[in-house]
Design an enzyme around this catalytic site. Structure first.
Site, short mmCIF file in Angstrom:
data_model
loop_
_atom_site.label_atom_id
_atom_site.label_comp_id
_atom_site.label_asym_id
_atom_site.label_seq_id
_atom_site.Cartn_x
_atom_site.Cartn_y
_atom_site.Cartn_z
N TYR A 95 -43.88 81.53 6.05
CA TYR A 95 -42.85 82.78 5.99
C TYR A 95 -43.04 83.80 7.18
O TYR A 95 -43.97 83.82 7.60
CB TYR A 95 -42.89 83.49 4.63
CG TYR A 95 -43.93 84.42 4.61
CD1 TYR A 95 -43.27 85.92 4.79
CD2 TYR A 95 -45.20 84.73 4.03
CE1 TYR A 95 -44.15 87.02 4.95
CE2 TYR A 95 -45.79 85.70 4.45
CZ TYR A 95 -45.69 86.82 4.69
OH TYR A 95 -46.35 87.92 4.55
N TRP A 187 -49.08 92.25 -1.59
CA TRP A 187 -49.27 90.77 -1.62
C TRP A 187 -49.90 90.04 -0.25
O TRP A 187 -50.86 89.59 -0.67
CB TRP A 187 -47.69 90.22 -2.09
CG TRP A 187 -47.85 88.80 -2.32
CD1 TRP A 187 -48.34 88.17 -3.38
CD2 TRP A 187 -47.90 87.76 -1.54
NE1 TRP A 187 -48.08 86.63 -3.44
CE2 TRP A 187 -47.85 86.40 -2.28
CE3 TRP A 187 -47.67 87.46 -0.12
CZ2 TRP A 187 -47.96 85.00 -1.53
CZ3 TRP A 187 -47.38 86.23 0.55
CH2 TRP A 187 -47.39 85.13 -0.34
N ASP A 188 -49.34 90.48 0.68
CA ASP A 188 -50.11 89.86 1.82
C ASP A 188 -51.46 90.13 1.94
O ASP A 188 -52.21 89.34 2.08
CB ASP A 188 -49.40 90.26 3.22
CG ASP A 188 -47.61 89.99 3.22
OD1 ASP A 188 -47.18 90.78 2.31
OD2 ASP A 188 -47.27 89.28 3.92
N THR A 189 -51.73 91.38 1.77
CA THR A 189 -53.22 91.82 1.81
C THR A 189 -54.13 91.37 0.77
O THR A 189 -55.13 90.78 1.32
CB THR A 189 -53.26 93.27 1.90
OG1 THR A 189 -52.48 93.89 3.10
CG2 THR A 189 -54.56 93.88 1.99
#
Length: 605
Positions: A95, A187-189
Site C-alpha cells: 500500500y 496502525w503502521d507503527t
C-alpha cells in the site's frame, strides 16, 4: 487458482480529484517490472462522501486489473487497509498513500523486497541519511519527535514508522494483523513494532518524498490518538508481561513503604508524638476506629455507583480497591493513585477503563458536593449567629500568625474555588443528561476532522454517559448522595473525637465550627498542592477553629496535625491489608484481562 502475485491497495477517503490519476500511475509503474496478469490495484474506499466511489467503480469496470472495495462506514486508515488486504488475492500486499508523495521509482524495490522472499515487511523511510525527503518544519519537527518517541519507548530500530509506503508478505500480515489493536493512524507503527518484536525480517530503505497538500498539528490525532496508543503499546509489550506474582507483591510492598517514608517527611513523627502527648491515647485510638468505619461505606457507595453503570461487584472487593488507590494518592502526585483503582477494577473485574475513570469522577463529584454542602450549611449558621464576621476578619487578618496563617488563607481560597467548581460540575452534568444534544461530538469536531476524532469522541461519550447514568437515576443519586453524607460526617466525627482527646468540650458551637473547618480543609486537599494535602488542611483547620472557639492556636494546630495523621495512618494500614489480600488476585487479574481483551477490544488509552 489466481495468478495474482502482487496486490496494491490504495486507501482512499474523499480522493475524487486525484484517485483516477493515482490508479493510472500505479498500473503503469507495476506493468514496467511485473508480468502481465500478476498484479491488481485495489481502491480501498473508506466511507467517502464525495464522488470517489463512483470513480472507483468506473475504473474497475473499465480495467480488470482494478478492483473497488467499498465500506459504508469509515473504518480508519488501518481498518480500511486490513479490510482490503483480506479481500486481496496477491501473496505480496502493498500500500502507499494516494497523493503519491513518495517517488514511484521506489515501487519496484518495495515490491521485490518482499516478493523475492528476502524480507517479510518492507517500508520506505524519509529519515535515513541517504534519502532526499523534502520536509518543511511544520511536518519535519513533529515527525522527528514522534519517531524518536517510538524508538525510545517501544524500542523500535526503525527511523520512520509513518511513511505511507509499505509491503508485507501475506503470511506475515495474517500473523500480525490480529495483534494490532489500532485501526487508525497508529496502525503502521504498531504493526512495524510488533513485526520486530516477533522476529519478522523488516527492511527499511530510503525514499525520495515530496509533501503534498496541507499539513497541521491535529491535537486529537497527534496527542489523544497517537500519544495514547504509544502508551498502550508500551504497557502491552513492556509492562503487562512482567506483572508476575512476585512483581505484584513487590510493587504493593514498595507502594506502602514509600507512603510511610513520605509521611515521615511531611508529618514529622516527633512533632505528632509531642502533640499527642497532650492528648488521651485511648481517645486518639477511638478516633482511628471511627474513621475506619467510613471505609466500608466507601466500598458500598462505590458499589452503588458501579451498579448504576451496569457493573455489579461485591463491596468488600471495592473497599480494598479504594484503600489501594487512596494509599497511592499519598505517594503519587496529582492524585495519580486514582489510576491504580481504575487498573485494579479493570484487571480484576474487566470493568473498562473509561467506566473505571467515570465511576471515579462520579465519586469525586459527590465528595466535593457533599463537603461543599456541609461547609455551606455551617457557614449559613455562622452568619445567622453573627460569627461569620469574626471568621472573615480572621481570614483577612492576623488572628493566626506565621506560616499557618499563610497556608490557611491559601487553603480557604482553594476550598472556595473547588466548592464552586463542584456545584458547577453537578449542574452541567445534570443539564447535559436532560438534553439530546451531543456536546462531545461537537467539541471534538471543532478540534479535528480526522478519523481519530470519532474514536476519541466515542471514548469520551462513554465516559460522559456513565456519569450521566448515575445523575439521571433518581434512586442511585439518592443512595450515592446519602452514602457520601455518611462518609464525610464520619470524617468530621473523627476530628471531633480528636478534640475530645485534647480535653475540649464538644459544645454545639465547637461542633459546628469543627464541621466547617474539616470541610474546608478537605476541599483544600483536593488540589494536590502539597503531598497528601498536608499543610493546607492544617492551615485551614487552624485559621478557622482558633478565632471562632476557645481553643488556642497551638492546640488547634495540634488537633489538626493529629487528626490528619490518624486518617493517613488508617489509610496506609488499610492499604497494606488490601494489597496483601489482593496480590494473588491481581496476578490472576492480569491473566484474566488478557483473555478479556480478546473478546472485549476496547481502547486502553
Amino acid at each position: 487458482m489466481s495468478d495474482i502475485e502482487v496486490s496494491v491497495v490504495l486507501p482512499a477517503y474523499n480522493e475524487e480529484d486525484t484517485i483516477e490519476e493515482t490508479v493510472s500511475v500505479t498500473l503503469e509503474t507495476l506493468a514496467s517490472f511485473l508480468p502481465a496478469g500478476s498484479f491488481e490495484v485495489i481502491v480501498a474506499e473508506d466511507g467517502c462522501d464525495d464522488r470517489t466511489p463512483e470513480i472507483a467503480s468506473r475504473l474497475a469496470a473499465e480495467d480488470d486489473r482494478v478492483r473497488h472495495v467499498h465500506s459504508d462506514e469509515r473504518l480508519g486508515r488501518g481498518g480500511a487497509l486490513e479490510y482490503a488486504f483480506q479481500r486481496a488475492d496477491g501473496g505480496t500486499l502493498v500500500y502507499f498513500d494516494t497523493d503519491l508523495a513518495t517517488d514511484m521509482r521506489h515501487l519496484e524495490e518495495l515490491v521485490e523486497s518482499v516478493r523475492s522472499g528476502a524480507y517479510d515487511v518492507a517500508t520506505g523511510s524519509r529519515w535515513l541519511p541517504e534519502n532526499r525527503a523534502d520536509r518543511p518544519a511544520r511536518r519535519g519537527v513533529p515527525s522527528l519527535g514522534y519517531n524518536t518517541l517510538v524508538r525510545a519507548v517501544l524500542r523500535s530500530k526503525l527511523q520512520d514508522h509513518q511513511c505511507g509506503f509499505k509491503a508485507f508478505d501475506r503470511d506475515a500480515m495474517e500473523t500480525l494483523a490480529p495483534m494490532v489493536e489500532d485501526e487508525h493512524w497508529f496502525w503502521d507503527t504498531e504493526l512495524l513494532v510488533k513485526a520486530q518484536r516477533n522476529g519478522f525480517r523488516v527492511k527499511e530503505f530510503p525514499v525520495d518524498w515530496t509533501p503534498k497538500g496541507d499539513s497541521k498539528v491535529d491535537i486529537v490525532r497527534d496527542v489523544f490518538g497517537m500519544g495514547s496508543q504509544v502508551l498502550r503499546t508500551f504497557w502491552e509489550l513492556s509492562v503487562s508481561p512482567r506483572i508476575t506474582r512476585r512483581v505484584s507483591l513487590g510493587a504493593g510492598t514498595l507502594l506502602v513503604v514509600v507512603a510511610l517514608l513520605l509521611m515521615t517527611q511531611y508529618l514529622d513523627p516527633r512533632t505528632v508524638l509531642e502533640r499527642m502527648a497532650d492528648a488521651d491515647p485511648a481517645i486518639v485510638a477511638l478516633s482511628g476506629a471511627v474513621y475506619a468505619l467510613s471505609w466500608p461505606l466507601r466500598g458500598i457507595r462505590y458499589r452503588d455507583i458501579l451498579d448504576s453503570m451496569g457493573h455489579h461487584e461485591r463491596w468488600e472487593f471495592l473497599t480494598g480497591a479504594v484503600f489501594v488507590s487512596q494509599t497511592g494518592n499519598l505517594v503519587f502526585p496529582a492524585r495519580a493513585g486514582d489510576a491504580v483503582r481504575a487498573y485494579v477494577v479493570k484487571a480484576r473485574r474487566s470493568i473498562p477503563y473509561p467506566t473505571g475513570f467515570a465511576s471515579l469522577a462520579v465519586e469525586r463529584v459527590f465528595d466535593l458536593l457533599t463537603i461543599t454542602l456541609l461547609a455551606g450549611v455551617v457557614l449559613i449558621g455562622l452568619a445567622v449567629t453573627g460569627s461569620a464576621d469574626t471568621l472573615f476578619a480572621a481570614l483577612a487578618g492576623d488572628a493566626v500568625g506565621g506560616d499557618t496563617a499563610s497556608s490557611g488563607q491559601t487553603a480557604v481560597v482553594v476550598a472556595a474555588a473547588v466548592g464552586l467548581a463542584a456545584i458547577g460540575a453537578v449542574a452541567a452534568i445534570v443539564a447535559s443528561a436532560r438534553t439530546d444534544r451531543n456536546f462531545v461530538r461537537a467539541g471534538v469536531g471543532r478540534l479535528s476532522d480526522d478519523s481519530y476524532a470519532d474514536y476519541v469522541a466515542g471514548v469520551i461519550e462513554g465516559f460522559v454517559a456513565d456519569i450521566q447514568t448515575v445523575t439521571a437515576d433518581g434512586a442511585a443519586f439518592v443512595r450515592v448522595g446519602l452514602g457520601s453524607l455518611l462518609i464525610w460526617s464520619l470524617d468530621v466525627l473523627t476530628a471531633l473525637v480528636v478534640f475530645r482527646a485534647f480535653g475540649q468540650s464538644l459544645t454545639p458551637s465547637l461542633i459546628a465550627v469543627g464541621f466547617f473547618a474539616v470541610s474546608v480543609g478537605n476541599l483544600a486537599k483536593v488540589l494536590p498542592l502539597t503531598p497528601g494535602g498536608v499543610g493546607l488542611y492544617e492551615g485551614a483547620f487552624t485559621i478557622i477553629v482558633a478565632p471562632l472557639t476557645p481553643v488556642g492556636v497551638t492546640t488547634a494546630l495540634s488537633i489538626a496535625v493529629v487528626d490528619h495523621a490518624v486518617k493517613n495512618a488508617v489509610t496506609v494500614v488499610g492499604g497494606i491489608v488490601s494489597m496483601a489480600w489482593l496480590n494473588v488476585s491481581l496476578t490472576k487479574a492480569v491473566e484474566e484481562s488478557r483473555n478479556a481483551s480478546e473478546v472485549e477490544p476496547e481502547a486502553e488509552a
